[in-house]
Design a protein around this motif. Structure first.
Motif: not given
Length: 192
Positions: A67, A69-70, A73-74, A87
């Motif tokens: 993925e 987009d951070a 990801v979170d 990430h």
């Protein structure tokens, strides 16, 4: 979560809604249900397809999601503990898989917005997918029905046919917003 990412980065998401359960199940049909398969998901977003992959994957299998987009990801790391979330950019797939200790994938499932990606980026990602697949492996992705006649969609189909010996479009999944078909690709024509 999905809406906030769409507002923040519409060019990264490329969809108006998460994949429906029916589309997710169709995409996950290439996931082996026995043995110790490794499945790589590109662009998992909020995880709707990830759930379908996990439902098919045997307990001895490994699911890795890439993925870009951070925030997503979170989110995925919090909500999908069974998923190894990496990430990074799918255009760097070979490097990302090497970093995760993966030589070959038994299946690659993509939720990437192909129509929003330039020709060179599409080629780079598809080439890396073809090289990452085990000889018996399969790659699957989807396209929205309304976009099929458009030149980016036609270019993408042509690209798939140059990189895989078998490219099978499936029946339309009408219960998705918007309706979509999937492509199941086997026997990559390019190798390391």
């Amino acid at each position: 979560m999905f809406a906030s990412v769409v507002v923040r980065k519409p060019a990264v998401v490329g969809a108006i809604a998460p994949s429906s359960a029916m589309l997710a199940q169709r995409l996950a049909e290439v996931v082996p249900t026995v043995g110790t398969p490794t499945v790589v998901e590109l662009g998992p977003g909020t995880g709707s397809v990830s759930a379908a992959i996990s439902a098919r994957l045997p307990a001895s299998g490994r699911a890795v999601a890439v993925e870009i987009d951070a925030t997503l990801v979170d989110y995925l790391r919090r909500t999908r503990p069974e998923l190894e979330v990496v990430h990074g950019d799918a255009a760097d797939l070979a490097m990302l898989l090497a970093g995760a200790g993966i030589e070959r994938a038994d299946a690659v499932v993509s939720g990437l917005p192909w129509a929003l990606l330039g020709k060179q980026v599409q080629e780079r990602i598809v080439d890396q997918v073809a090289r990452a697949l085990a000889p018996h492996g399969a790659f699957t992705t989807f396209a929205y029905v309304h976009a099929l006649p458009m030149s980016p969609a036609r270019r993408f189909r042509a690209l798939l046919r140059t990189r895989f010996d078998e490219v099978l479009p499936t029946r339309c999944v009408w219960r998705n917003t918007p309706p979509a078909i999937t492509y199941v690709c086997r026997r990559p024509k390019i190798r390391d």
